[in-house]
Design a protein around this motif. Structure first.
Motif, PDB file in Angstrom:
ATOM      1  N   SER A  78      33.248  46.480  33.474  1.00 49.81           N
ATOM      2  CA  SER A  78      33.715  47.359  32.397  1.00 49.81           C
ATOM      3  C   SER A  78      34.713  46.562  31.572  1.00 49.81           C
ATOM      4  O   SER A  78      35.593  45.899  32.130  1.00 49.81           O
ATOM      5  CB  SER A  78      34.394  48.612  32.971  1.00 49.81           C
ATOM      6  OG  SER A  78      33.503  49.353  33.773  1.00 49.81           O
ATOM      7  N   GLN A  87      37.043  44.444  34.069  1.00 48.57           N
ATOM      8  CA  GLN A  87      37.307  45.270  35.252  1.00 48.57           C
ATOM      9  C   GLN A  87      36.034  45.401  36.077  1.00 48.57           C
ATOM     10  O   GLN A  87      34.946  45.566  35.535  1.00 48.57           O
ATOM     11  CB  GLN A  87      37.782  46.649  34.790  1.00 48.57           C
ATOM     12  CG  GLN A  87      38.122  47.642  35.860  1.00 48.57           C
ATOM     13  CD  GLN A  87      38.640  48.942  35.249  1.00 48.57           C
ATOM     14  OE1 GLN A  87      38.773  49.056  34.035  1.00 48.57           O
ATOM     15  NE2 GLN A  87      38.932  49.914  36.082  1.00 48.57           N
ATOM     16  N   ASP A  89      34.304  47.029  39.928  1.00 47.23           N
ATOM     17  CA  ASP A  89      34.439  47.941  41.066  1.00 47.23           C
ATOM     18  C   ASP A  89      33.987  47.222  42.318  1.00 47.23           C
ATOM     19  O   ASP A  89      32.857  46.725  42.389  1.00 47.23           O
ATOM     20  CB  ASP A  89      33.599  49.204  40.843  1.00 47.23           C
ATOM     21  CG  ASP A  89      34.093  50.019  39.663  1.00 47.23           C
ATOM     22  OD1 ASP A  89      35.313  50.034  39.424  1.00 47.23           O
ATOM     23  OD2 ASP A  89      33.254  50.641  38.979  1.00 47.23           O
ATOM     24  N   SER A  96      35.729  51.944  48.085  1.00 44.97           N
ATOM     25  CA  SER A  96      35.426  51.514  46.730  1.00 44.97           C
ATOM     26  C   SER A  96      36.701  51.525  45.895  1.00 44.97           C
ATOM     27  O   SER A  96      37.369  52.551  45.781  1.00 44.97           O
ATOM     28  CB  SER A  96      34.381  52.439  46.090  1.00 44.97           C
ATOM     29  OG  SER A  96      34.092  52.022  44.771  1.00 44.97           O
ATOM     30  N   SER A  98      38.770  49.693  42.252  1.00 46.58           N
ATOM     31  CA  SER A  98      38.532  49.073  40.955  1.00 46.58           C
ATOM     32  C   SER A  98      39.663  48.088  40.645  1.00 46.58           C
ATOM     33  O   SER A  98      40.846  48.410  40.802  1.00 46.58           O
ATOM     34  CB  SER A  98      38.462  50.144  39.864  1.00 46.58           C
ATOM     35  OG  SER A  98      37.958  49.605  38.665  1.00 46.58           O
ATOM     36  N   TRP A 157      31.164  43.038  45.300  1.00 53.05           N
ATOM     37  CA  TRP A 157      30.571  43.969  44.335  1.00 53.05           C
ATOM     38  C   TRP A 157      29.257  43.379  43.882  1.00 53.05           C
ATOM     39  O   TRP A 157      29.165  42.186  43.587  1.00 53.05           O
ATOM     40  CB  TRP A 157      31.501  44.294  43.161  1.00 53.05           C
ATOM     41  CG  TRP A 157      31.792  43.187  42.200  1.00 53.05           C
ATOM     42  CD1 TRP A 157      31.213  42.956  41.004  1.00 53.05           C
ATOM     43  CD2 TRP A 157      32.792  42.173  42.349  1.00 53.05           C
ATOM     44  NE1 TRP A 157      31.756  41.862  40.395  1.00 53.05           N
ATOM     45  CE2 TRP A 157      32.741  41.368  41.197  1.00 53.05           C
ATOM     46  CE3 TRP A 157      33.730  41.863  43.346  1.00 53.05           C
ATOM     47  CZ2 TRP A 157      33.572  40.278  41.010  1.00 53.05           C
ATOM     48  CZ3 TRP A 157      34.554  40.783  43.158  1.00 53.05           C
ATOM     49  CH2 TRP A 157      34.474  40.014  42.010  1.00 53.05           C
ATOM     50  N   VAL A 188      42.874  51.362  37.338  1.00 54.43           N
ATOM     51  CA  VAL A 188      42.641  50.285  38.298  1.00 54.43           C
ATOM     52  C   VAL A 188      43.498  50.503  39.543  1.00 54.43           C
ATOM     53  O   VAL A 188      44.544  51.149  39.502  1.00 54.43           O
ATOM     54  CB  VAL A 188      42.960  48.898  37.691  1.00 54.43           C
ATOM     55  CG1 VAL A 188      42.009  48.574  36.564  1.00 54.43           C
ATOM     56  CG2 VAL A 188      44.410  48.818  37.231  1.00 54.43           C
ATOM     57  N   ASP A 189      43.022  49.938  40.650  1.00 55.98           N
ATOM     58  CA  ASP A 189      43.759  49.977  41.915  1.00 55.98           C
ATOM     59  C   ASP A 189      44.520  48.686  42.166  1.00 55.98           C
ATOM     60  O   ASP A 189      45.237  48.569  43.165  1.00 55.98           O
ATOM     61  CB  ASP A 189      42.793  50.223  43.076  1.00 55.98           C
ATOM     62  CG  ASP A 189      42.096  51.568  42.967  1.00 55.98           C
ATOM     63  OD1 ASP A 189      42.788  52.594  43.035  1.00 55.98           O
ATOM     64  OD2 ASP A 189      40.861  51.579  42.792  1.00 55.98           O
TER      65      ASP A 189
END
Length: 311
Positions: A78, A87, A89, A96, A98, A157, A188-189
């Motif tokens: 993304s 970005q 995932d 899961s 990101s 991923w 985002v993580d």
């Protein structure tokens, strides 16, 4: 100061910015001390091109759109059109998450809440306390000597597999992911720094929202094998100790205290050297000795420090 630039030459190539606003900063000093840099090319500029970061080959390719022949495993991405931030995932231990790809980051980061969750689900995953080496992000962030750092066995991923990724857990009072999510296509993580993929040639196909990973080197699982000091660069070019990492409940370096100033590592004079150069001097094989010269309130002292593998 801020002014639009019409273009810049990188190597033999002219990049046309078409009036993208450019800001001139002299502070904070630490932004320029990790490496010898004079400018930052953001993703809002790079997204106009095909990009290839060849980490093992130490080479950056910037090509006109559609002209690079990307190789390796392809992963969908993304891309936020206003910022150009990429970005992806990822799957980590069945979760899961990101992540933004941040090629300017010193290390990969997420929240300590996520690392705590991983630790509870996977108690065998290696972790340590204290940001050392490349996980030591300038020493200006809250609590770096107490940060959790974990080695993730695998991050994947699509067809891409990254092994042994070291990741720092940031405390909730330092909401980096909340701030960063304002610039990404979706929340985002965390951020994936180059430590996660420096065994690869990483191609970014902005036009088709894809990232390519071609593995051309071995994964580095020794990135945190180092003398266990957390450092903070000062405005005069020196480095102050802000923490000594522990292992098995004991400090890994005896005779060094917070607020000591690191003057020398072996024959390397630390003052004026880049942060990366200082860290390289502190690295070695587990059990190696590095002789440190420090200043403690005007008095010089020498300490023989052991290199330790933290993860």
């Amino acid at each position: 100061e801020a002014a639009p630039l019409s273009g810049v030459r990188v190597g033999g190539m002219q990049l046309n910015f078409d009036g993208i606003p450019t800001q001139v900063w002299s502070k904070p000093k630490y932004l320029f001390s990790t490496m010898q840099i004079e400018a930052n090319l953001p993703s809002v500029v790079l997204q106009r091109y095909d990009i290839l970061f060849d980490y093992p080959g130490l080479h950056l390719t910037i090509a006109q759109p559609g002209t690079l022949k990307f190789r390796g495993a392809r992963a969908a991405a993304s891309i936020q059109p206003q910022t150009g931030i990429v970005q992806i995932d990822a799957l980590i231990g069945g979760d899961s998450l990101s992540f933004a790809l941040d090629n300017g980051a010193a290390y990969s980061v997420t929240s300590d809440e996520i690392l705590t969750r991983f630790s509870q689900k996977h108690p065998d995953w290696p972790q340590t306390t204290g940001a050392v080496g490349c996980a030591n992000i300038w020493g200006w962030w809250p609590g770096e000597p107490d940060w959790t750092v974990m080695r993730l066995p695998e991050l994947s991923w699509g067809p891409v597999r990254l092994e042994g990724v070291g990741m720092v857990g940031l405390p909730k009072e330092f909401p980096l992911t909340t701030w960063y999510s304002q610039k990404t296509a979706k929340p985002v993580d965390g951020l994936l720094g180059p430590n996660a993929y420096k065994a690869f040639r990483v191609g970014i196909d902005y036009g088709n929202s894809a990232v390519y990973f071609e593995k051309t080197a071995s994964f580095d699982l020794q990135d945190l094998t180092i003398v266990g000091l957390t450092l903070q660069p000062q405005v005069d070019g020196s480095y102050q100790v802000i923490g000594v990492a522990n292992q098995n409940g004991k400090p890994t370096v005896d005779g060094v205290e917070p607020e000591d100033v690191l003057l020398q590592v072996g024959n390397l004079k630390a003052t004026g050297a880049t942060m990366g150069t200082v860290f390289d001097a502190l690295r070695g094989k587990p059990g190696d000795t590095r002789t440190l010269l420090l200043d403690r309130k005007g008095k010089q002292i020498k300490v023989d420090a052991k290199v330790v593998r933290f993860l």
